[in-house]
Design a protein around this motif. Sequence first.
Motif, mmCIF file in Angstrom:
data_model
loop_
_atom_site.group_PDB
_atom_site.id
_atom_site.type_symbol
_atom_site.label_atom_id
_atom_site.label_comp_id
_atom_site.label_asym_id
_atom_site.label_seq_id
_atom_site.Cartn_x
_atom_site.Cartn_y
_atom_site.Cartn_z
ATOM 1 N N ARG A 1 48.612 43.491 71.959
ATOM 2 C CA ARG A 1 48.640 44.492 70.885
ATOM 3 C C ARG A 1 47.240 44.811 70.378
ATOM 4 N NH1 ARG A 1 51.952 41.446 66.537
ATOM 5 N NH2 ARG A 1 50.368 39.930 67.204
ATOM 6 N N GLN A 2 46.331 43.851 70.507
ATOM 7 C CA GLN A 2 44.981 44.008 69.952
ATOM 8 C C GLN A 2 43.936 44.301 71.021
ATOM 9 O OE1 GLN A 2 44.710 44.173 66.847
ATOM 10 N NE2 GLN A 2 46.202 42.843 65.846
ATOM 11 N N ALA A 3 44.335 44.294 72.291
ATOM 12 C CA ALA A 3 43.356 44.398 73.391
ATOM 13 C C ALA A 3 42.522 45.667 73.301
ATOM 14 C CB ALA A 3 44.085 44.331 74.730
ATOM 15 N N ASP A 4 43.170 46.790 73.068
ATOM 16 C CA ASP A 4 42.440 48.065 73.019
ATOM 17 C C ASP A 4 41.495 48.109 71.823
ATOM 18 O OD1 ASP A 4 42.060 50.821 74.051
ATOM 19 O OD2 ASP A 4 42.917 51.409 72.113
ATOM 20 N N LYS A 5 41.982 47.629 70.688
ATOM 21 C CA LYS A 5 41.159 47.613 69.480
ATOM 22 C C LYS A 5 39.924 46.744 69.668
ATOM 23 C CE LYS A 5 41.571 46.712 64.497
ATOM 24 N NZ LYS A 5 42.510 46.294 63.414
ATOM 25 N N MET A 6 40.113 45.577 70.275
ATOM 26 C CA MET A 6 38.990 44.675 70.498
ATOM 27 C C MET A 6 38.008 45.249 71.514
ATOM 28 S SD MET A 6 41.042 41.011 70.494
ATOM 29 C CE MET A 6 39.572 39.992 70.684
ATOM 30 N N ALA A 7 38.535 45.861 72.570
ATOM 31 C CA ALA A 7 37.663 46.447 73.599
ATOM 32 C C ALA A 7 36.795 47.557 73.010
ATOM 33 C CB ALA A 7 38.511 46.979 74.751
ATOM 34 N N LYS A 8 37.385 48.403 72.189
ATOM 35 C CA LYS A 8 36.623 49.500 71.572
ATOM 36 C C LYS A 8 35.563 48.952 70.623
ATOM 37 C CE LYS A 8 40.185 53.089 71.894
ATOM 38 N NZ LYS A 8 41.145 53.953 71.140
ATOM 39 N N ALA A 9 35.927 47.915 69.864
ATOM 40 C CA ALA A 9 34.964 47.318 68.938
ATOM 41 C C ALA A 9 33.793 46.689 69.692
ATOM 42 C CB ALA A 9 35.663 46.274 68.071
ATOM 43 N N ARG A 10 34.091 46.007 70.818
ATOM 44 C CA ARG A 10 33.010 45.418 71.621
ATOM 45 C C ARG A 10 32.093 46.492 72.186
ATOM 46 N NH1 ARG A 10 37.086 41.637 73.260
ATOM 47 N NH2 ARG A 10 37.641 43.018 74.990
ATOM 48 N N SER A 11 32.684 47.551 72.718
ATOM 49 C CA SER A 11 31.879 48.637 73.295
ATOM 50 C C SER A 11 30.980 49.276 72.247
ATOM 51 C CB SER A 11 32.804 49.697 73.907
ATOM 52 O OG SER A 11 33.515 49.176 75.006
ATOM 53 N N LYS A 12 31.529 49.508 71.069
ATOM 54 C CA LYS A 12 30.747 50.110 69.987
ATOM 55 C C LYS A 12 29.617 49.183 69.561
ATOM 56 C CE LYS A 12 31.287 52.101 65.346
ATOM 57 N NZ LYS A 12 32.251 52.391 64.244
ATOM 58 N N PHE A 13 29.925 47.896 69.483
ATOM 59 C CA PHE A 13 28.935 46.893 69.084
ATOM 60 C C PHE A 13 27.796 46.830 70.091
ATOM 61 C CE2 PHE A 13 27.618 42.319 69.220
ATOM 62 C CZ PHE A 13 27.090 42.232 67.944
ATOM 63 N N LEU A 14 28.131 46.759 71.368
ATOM 64 C CA LEU A 14 27.096 46.660 72.410
ATOM 65 C C LEU A 14 26.292 47.945 72.520
ATOM 66 C CD1 LEU A 14 29.150 44.789 75.176
ATOM 67 C CD2 LEU A 14 27.385 43.850 73.674
ATOM 68 N N GLU A 15 26.962 49.080 72.353
ATOM 69 C CA GLU A 15 26.275 50.368 72.432
ATOM 70 C C GLU A 15 25.250 50.488 71.298
ATOM 71 O OE1 GLU A 15 27.324 55.174 72.281
ATOM 72 O OE2 GLU A 15 28.927 53.694 72.466
ATOM 73 N N LYS A 16 25.644 50.036 70.116
ATOM 74 C CA LYS A 16 24.740 50.106 68.960
ATOM 75 C C LYS A 16 23.519 49.232 69.188
ATOM 76 C CE LYS A 16 24.668 49.527 63.933
ATOM 77 N NZ LYS A 16 25.457 49.147 62.727
ATOM 78 N N LEU A 17 23.699 48.104 69.895
ATOM 79 C CA LEU A 17 22.580 47.223 70.185
ATOM 80 C C LEU A 17 21.713 47.716 71.335
ATOM 81 C CD1 LEU A 17 24.308 43.704 69.892
ATOM 82 C CD2 LEU A 17 22.807 44.812 68.216
ATOM 83 N N GLY A 18 22.225 48.697 72.081
ATOM 84 C CA GLY A 18 21.476 49.222 73.214
ATOM 85 C C GLY A 18 21.616 48.391 74.472
ATOM 86 N N TYR A 19 22.700 47.642 74.610
ATOM 87 C CA TYR A 19 22.930 46.804 75.801
ATOM 88 C C TYR A 19 23.649 47.626 76.863
ATOM 89 C CZ TYR A 19 21.669 42.525 73.240
ATOM 90 O OH TYR A 19 21.002 41.552 72.519
#
Length: 486
Positions: free
Chosen positions: A468-486
């Motif tokens: 139930r949370q997989a998509d939410k977590m994946a989007k949060a990780r992508s946003k987090f890494l993108e903001k860091l420039g990884y």
Amino acid sequence: MLVLQISAQESKPAISAAQQSYLTELKTLGKTFSDGFYPAYSRIYALPEKTFITKIDSARTAFDATLTKHQPGLDASYVKGQRAEIKYYFDKLLIDYPLTHEIYVNNALAIASGIPKRLKTNLPDFNKPELLTNTDFISYFKAFLSLQTYLELKRGAFKNQDNQHFQAAWKLIPKYVMNRKCREYWQYEYLFNQIDNNGIKNIDAMVKEFNTTCKDTVFLNKVNKVYAEDVAGKKGHLIKTYKTVGPYALDIHLFEPADKPEKRPAIVFFHGGSWSEGKPDWFFSTCQDYAQRGWVACAVEYRTYGRHGTLPFEAVMDAKSAMRWLRQNADTYKIDTTKMIATGNSAGGHLALATALVDNWNEKTDNLAFSAKPNALIINAGVYDLTDDLTAWIRKDLKDKNLTKEISPNYLVKKDFPPALIFHGTLDRNVPYITARKFGEDMVTIGNYNLVFQPLTGSGHFIWFDSRQADKMAKARSKFLEKLGY
């Protein structure tokens, strides 16, 4: 829990009216017992032994009386099965007492307890194959063997050897189980669990013995299948020893991208398992995914209580050693040391946090010129407080009970914390949500604005399995890494 077992029985079709009446009353009784017992678990197990036994026997009497009341309308074989379930459910609570009491009262009771002597009449049942379908008996045997394993290790058996708890249990099973069918069942159970939850490192002798002596082809096939899967999982990537401490050589598993020779970001995974079990293999498929995306992905083996007889302090030192080893060998594996992420689930999340927060607890052989601190963190259901009842086992043998504060994130709040993404389920019963929220709030309050706390409403502890949370977590990780420039 008893209530769940009763509910499962109640759901079976084609039961008589008398049985339905019995189960209805039993369900009410079970809920009353559970509601009074489990929330007060630590307090009840801290009671003096005689008081505890009286409390358990009183509850047992109520369950037996309910069965006796309905017995005239019930099938004889059903009554016999119920008697056995009630007996072993409460006997299991009793056999848990010596070790659990030690944890909550901090005195050495296990050796002196009179409970094992009282339950000695159960020993012949270990050789009755018909009881292997009784889930309460299964739970009782495991609790009994846990106590005997603890006593065996207390005497110094298997000191400085790998897989200590498994080796002790493997030695004890033939001592108590002579019936071939029963012995093979338990050897299969413990060997399969060892491979599944701790891996295959240094257990070849036991695997060979099982293949030589076991006649049950179903058990043999299952053990050899899971063993082969672990062997296969270790192919296709680098395995390096990042530290040798005492007799233990600890490995780090490195998954590298096929191309892109320039410096690459690295992500370092620490497995969960309550610092008691677990294996880096659990992250192999995730590491492969990151490697395909151009990362150097690493899964770390560290010392655990079940394998090495160690506490989280040693695991913290191992986690920091692994991070330092990666920085020290960054040129060899083309790692960008400005882009190193530490991550983990549960106890592994705690270890990832520790690499950023714990200043002491360094291995003497570490080169402290290399920092153990990651550049960012992703934490899944991590542990923030090692001073509560849930982690009381860690403090049991410590002279200074406050020592766990030195590796508890909620006692190590400070500035200059790396950017972090923290996931935690609001219904987590293994690691209370409130402890994670407190850490997030306290860290932001003192100025760590790069910390993102992501509550997962309605989720329990094992959020990495929560579809139930997989998509939410994946989007949060992508946003987090993108903001860091990884």
